[in-house]
Design an enzyme around this catalytic site. Structure first.
Site, short mmCIF file in Angstrom:
data_model
loop_
_atom_site.label_atom_id
_atom_site.label_comp_id
_atom_site.label_asym_id
_atom_site.label_seq_id
_atom_site.Cartn_x
_atom_site.Cartn_y
_atom_site.Cartn_z
N ASP A 66 0.77 -1.40 0.01
CA ASP A 66 0.16 0.20 -0.13
C ASP A 66 0.75 1.22 0.03
OD1 ASP A 66 -2.46 1.38 0.40
OD2 ASP A 66 -1.95 1.92 2.34
N GLU A 157 -2.22 -1.06 -5.99
CA GLU A 157 -3.17 -0.50 -6.46
C GLU A 157 -2.89 0.23 -7.87
OE1 GLU A 157 -5.49 1.17 -2.57
OE2 GLU A 157 -3.47 1.92 -2.88
N ASP A 232 -2.85 1.20 6.98
CA ASP A 232 -2.11 0.93 5.87
C ASP A 232 -1.93 -0.66 5.87
OD1 ASP A 232 -1.70 3.49 5.19
OD2 ASP A 232 0.00 3.62 6.53
#
Length: 242
Positions: A66, A157, A232
């Protein structure tokens, strides 16, 4: 074309080009050679060689990361490991502002040719930017290699960094170099991109989406299952499950 103790030999007309050629070359046919001159006057030779694919890590291990814009955490892995970003540009801001201010004072708008003092200040600014870029690239290469040596697949992501850079995050994104980091991971290992929607708001234990989790909330507790979350690490686990 060849490289030996005399330098880089291209053609009879050019002869030998002297320089520092401390590079490892793969066996194969030379495809093209590009000469590049930087803003600071340094010359570089980029040689493209046709070679066989190098074997990559195939230990079947997978990890999700992340990314965020905060200084303390550049990337947070799904196994709980956090990596701090050095922020080289931020550390050089005082020097950059000093020389940019001098350069601005020495600039004469009505003149086509600037003074030697202006050129000296301009070169100093270019040298600082070049040094920061090399520091960032070196650090990203080491971190991406470390990650790809440990894991076969890295999940991130699918964030549009160009859009984010236009939303008051341009300096941070450029300083951290996450886009470059993704590219390095992609050719050193296997990179998988997933939809970033609600990765921070979703409880990885029960799947509840908490609308109260906003920017700035780093720790929260799921009202359904009672699980406590580090924002996170929870997001990285959701990225992994996706």
């Amino acid at each position: 074309p060849k490289i030996d103790k005399n330098g880089l030999y291209l053609t009879k007309k050019l002869g030998y080009i002297k320089g520092s050629f401390q590079c490892r070359f793969a066996e194969g046919r030379w495809k093209n050679i590009t000469f590049r001159r930087t803003a600071t006057g340094k010359w570089f030779v980029k040689i493209c060689v046709e070679k066989k694919d190098e074997p990559k890590n195939n230990n079947k291990k997978i990890v999700a990361i992340d990314w965020n814009c905060r200084d303390e955490d550049f990337i947070v892995r799904s196994d709980g490991v956090k990596t701090k970003c050095p922020r080289y540009l931020q550390k050089s801001q005082r020097q950059l502002k000093h020389w940019q201010k001098i350069m601005s004072k020495r600039y004469v708008s009505s003149s086509d040719v600037q003074s030697s003092n202006y050129e000296k200040a301009k070169r100093k600014v270019a040298l600082l930017h070049e040094h920061v870029a090399w520091q960032r690239k070196d650090w990203l290469h080491k971190e991406s290699r470390k990650l790809c040596n440990e894991f076969q697949t890295v999940v991130v992501e699918d964030i549009n960094l160009q859009t984010m850079s236009k939303m008051n995050h341009g300096v941070v994104i450029g300083d951290q170099g996450f886009g470059m980091f993704r590219e390095m991971v992609a050719y050193k290992g296997e990179l998988v991109k997933v939809n970033p929607k609600n990765t921070s708001k979703t409880c990885h234990t029960c799947g509840f989406v908490n609308p109260k989790v906003k920017v700035g909330i780093n720790y929260w507790k799921c009202p359904i299952c009672g699980e406590s979350h580090d924002r996170d690490i929870n997001a990285a686990l959701n990225i992994l499950s996706k």
